[in-house]
Design a protein around this motif. Structure first.
Motif, short mmCIF file in Angstrom:
data_model
loop_
_atom_site.label_atom_id
_atom_site.label_comp_id
_atom_site.label_asym_id
_atom_site.label_seq_id
_atom_site.Cartn_x
_atom_site.Cartn_y
_atom_site.Cartn_z
N ASN A 147 0.85 -1.18 0.00
CA ASN A 147 0.00 0.00 0.00
C ASN A 147 0.89 1.24 0.00
OD1 ASN A 147 -1.76 2.13 0.58
ND2 ASN A 147 -3.06 0.86 1.89
N PRO A 148 0.80 2.08 -1.04
CA PRO A 148 1.68 3.26 -1.10
C PRO A 148 1.45 4.23 0.05
CG PRO A 148 -0.03 3.36 -2.79
CD PRO A 148 -0.07 1.98 -2.22
N ARG A 149 0.29 4.17 0.69
CA ARG A 149 0.02 5.05 1.83
C ARG A 149 1.05 4.86 2.94
NH1 ARG A 149 -4.49 7.70 4.03
NH2 ARG A 149 -5.80 7.00 2.32
N TYR A 150 1.51 3.63 3.12
CA TYR A 150 2.39 3.32 4.25
C TYR A 150 3.82 3.01 3.80
CZ TYR A 150 -2.31 2.59 6.09
OH TYR A 150 -3.63 2.75 6.42
N PHE A 200 10.65 -2.44 10.60
CA PHE A 200 9.19 -2.36 10.61
C PHE A 200 8.57 -3.29 9.56
CE2 PHE A 200 5.07 -0.45 9.69
CZ PHE A 200 4.59 -0.12 10.95
N GLY A 201 8.80 -2.95 8.30
CA GLY A 201 8.41 -3.81 7.19
C GLY A 201 6.92 -4.08 7.08
N GLU A 202 6.59 -5.00 6.19
CA GLU A 202 5.19 -5.38 5.97
C GLU A 202 4.60 -6.03 7.22
OE1 GLU A 202 2.94 -4.95 3.62
OE2 GLU A 202 4.28 -3.72 2.43
N ALA A 203 5.43 -6.77 7.96
CA ALA A 203 4.94 -7.44 9.18
C ALA A 203 4.46 -6.42 10.20
CB ALA A 203 6.04 -8.32 9.78
N GLY A 204 5.21 -5.33 10.34
CA GLY A 204 4.81 -4.28 11.27
C GLY A 204 3.51 -3.62 10.84
N GLN A 205 3.35 -3.42 9.52
CA GLN A 205 2.14 -2.78 9.03
C GLN A 205 0.92 -3.68 9.23
OE1 GLN A 205 2.16 0.47 7.88
NE2 GLN A 205 -0.01 0.15 8.27
N LEU A 225 -1.64 7.97 14.91
CA LEU A 225 -2.13 6.59 14.90
C LEU A 225 -2.96 6.33 13.64
CD1 LEU A 225 -3.15 6.20 18.65
CD2 LEU A 225 -1.20 5.11 17.52
N ALA A 226 -3.81 7.29 13.28
CA ALA A 226 -4.61 7.14 12.07
C ALA A 226 -3.73 7.14 10.83
CB ALA A 226 -5.64 8.26 12.00
N GLY A 227 -2.79 8.07 10.78
CA GLY A 227 -1.91 8.12 9.62
C GLY A 227 -1.08 6.86 9.47
N ALA A 228 -0.68 6.26 10.58
CA ALA A 228 0.15 5.06 10.54
C ALA A 228 -0.63 3.83 10.12
CB ALA A 228 0.80 4.83 11.91
#
Length: 367
Positions: A3-6, A15-20, A44-47
Motif C-alpha cells: 500500500n503506497p500510503r504506508y 518495521f516492514g510489511e509485518a509491522g504494518q 495513529l490514524a496516519g500510521a
C-alpha cells in the motif's frame, strides 16, 4: 501488494510489511481528544492502526485551539469525539474510527476498554487517571500514559509485563491522588502549545512500538521532558507491594468506587455553570473571585468581590454573607479558598465552588 500510503514506514527494515499488518489488525483506544489526544490520534490514524476508539464528552472551545490543532475555528461548539472521527476518517478512510461521545466512567469503562488492545490516557485530571489505570489493571490492558503542565511532560507504558513478569501501573508511581485543589491542571497552570504535540506524538510512538514489536518501549519507565531546556530523563518504575491493594478487587468493586470523591476536596459543594447562573440572580449570595489581580478573562457580566487566593486568609473577615459562591479560572483555587473558609467558619456558612471555573462558564455561555 504494498500500500503506497504506508510505503515510507514499511520500507524500514525494522518495521516492514509485518509491522504494518500488526498495525492494521490493532485496536487502540484514545481517552481524551484534547491536547494529548489530538496528535496521538492523528499519527495513529496516519500510521494505519486498524481500529481507533475516541472517548470524550467535551466540545471544542476557542481556548483549545492553540494546542489542539486537529480542530479549527469552525469546529467551536462541536463534539470533540465526533468531529475528530470525521477528520481522521478523511485523513485515512481505510481504517475504522469509533467515537464515544461520553466521558469514561465506572459504569461504562469495562464495556469500552474491553473492545481494544491498547489504551492511551490523554486526560487532564486525577480522577480520570486513577479510574483509567484501575480499569486497565482489572481488564489486563496495556496503558500508555501521558501528562503535561506548563513546560514539562511525562510519558510511560504501564501494565505491560516484561520477560521477568514484572508489570508496573500508575499507582506504583502515585499511590494516592493529591487533593483536587493541590495541583493545577492546564487551564489553571497554563501550557505551552507545542508541548502536548510532542508528548502526544511520543504516546502514539510508544503504542506503535508496542504493536509493531520494534524498539525499546517505555515499559516500567517514566520519561520526563522539559521543553524549556530540552532535557529528558527517565526513571525506572518498580512494582510496589501495596499498590494492588489500592485497586478495586474486581469490576463490581470498581463500579462502586467514586473516583471524583476520592480526588476531591470536601470543603465546598461544586456547582455547574447552570447552577452558577441561578446563584448570580440571588442577592443573598456573595460571589467571590479568588484569581490574582489582572488575570484574564475579564468579567463584566456580573458583580463580584475580588479576594485573590494569595491573600485570601487575611481577607475572610470581609465576607459577611452566609451563602458564598467562589470562582477562579478553572476551579482549583476556588476549592482551596473554600477549604480556608471552612476552617474559619465550619458549617455556619454554605460554600459553593464553580466546577471548571470561569472558563467553563464562559464556554457554556458560548455554546
Amino acid at each position: 501488494m504494498e500500500n503506497p500510503r504506508y510505503q515510507r514506514q514499511t520500507s524500514l527494515k525494522e518495521f516492514g510489511e509485518a509491522g504494518q499488518i500488526r498495525l492494521n489488525n490493532a485496536k487502540v483506544l484514545v481517552i481524551g481528544a484534547g491536547g494529548l489526544g489530538c496528535p496521538a490520534l492523528q499519527y495513529l490514524a496516519g500510521a494505519g492502526v486498524g481500529t481507533i476508539g475516541i472517548v470524550d464528552n467535551d466540545r471544542v472551545a476557542l481556548s483549545n485551539l492553540h494546542r489542539q490543532v486537529l480542530y479549527s475555528t469552525d469546529d467551536i461548539g462541536l463534539s470533540k469525539a465526533l468531529r475528530a472521527a470525521d477528520i481522521l476518517s478523511a485523513l485515512n478512510p481505510e481504517i475504522d474510527i469509533i467515537p464515544f461521545n461520553e466521558s469514561l466512567s465506572t459504569t461504562n469503562a469495562q464495556h469500552i476498554i474491553s473492545q481494544f488492545d491498547i489504551i492511551l490516557d490523554g486526560t487532564d485530571n486525577f480522577a480520570s487517571r486513577y479510574l483509567i489505570n484501575d480499569a486497565c489493571v482489572l481488564a489486563g490492558k496495556p496503558l500508555v500514559y501521558g501528562a503535561i503542565s506548563r513546560f514539562e511532560g511525562q510519558v510511560a507504558v504501564f501494565n505491560w509485563a516484561t520477560n521477568n513478569g514484572r508489570s508496573s501501573n500508575y499507582r506504583d508511581v502515585f499511590p494516592n491522588p493529591p487533593a483536587e485543589d493541590e495541583i493545577l491542571n492546564c487551564e489553571e497552570a497554563g501550557v505551552i502549545g507545542t508541548l502536548p504535540g510532542m508528548i502526544g506524538t511520543m504516546m502514539a510512538n510508544e503504542a506503535i512500538k508496542l504493536i509493531a514489536q520494534i524498539g525499546v518501549p517505555l515499559i516500567n519507565r517514566l520519561m520526563t521532558y522539559n521543553s524549556l531546556n530540552n532535557q529528558m530523563y527517565d526513571l525506572e518504575v518498580q512494582p510496589q507491594a501495596g499498590s494492588h491493594s489500592l485497586i478495586p478487587a474486581n469490576f463490581a468493586a470498581f463500579e462502586a468506587k467514586d473516583y471524583e470523591l476520592m480526588c476531591s476536596s470536601q470543603s465546598a459543594t461544586q456547582i455547574d455553570p447552570d447552577r452558577f447562573e441561578e446563584m448570580l440572580q440571588d442577592p443573598s449570595f456573595s460571589v467571590i473571585d479568588v484569581r490574582e489581580l489582572n488575570e484574564t478573562p475579564v468579567i463584566n457580566e456580573f458583580n463580584y468581590l475580588s479576594l485573590p487566593l494569595s491573600s485570601f486568609e487575611k481577607s475572610v473577615n470581609q465576607i459577611k454573607e452566609n451563602k458564598i459562591v467562589i470562582f477562579c479560572k478553572s476551579g482549583k483555587r476556588s476549592l482551596n479558598a473554600a477549604r480556608i473558609l471552612a476552617s474559619h467558619y465550619g458549617n455556619s456558612k454554605k460554600i459553593y465552588s464553580l466546577k471548571g471555573g470561569i472558563l467553563a462558564w464562559k464556554d457554556h455561555k458560548e455554546v
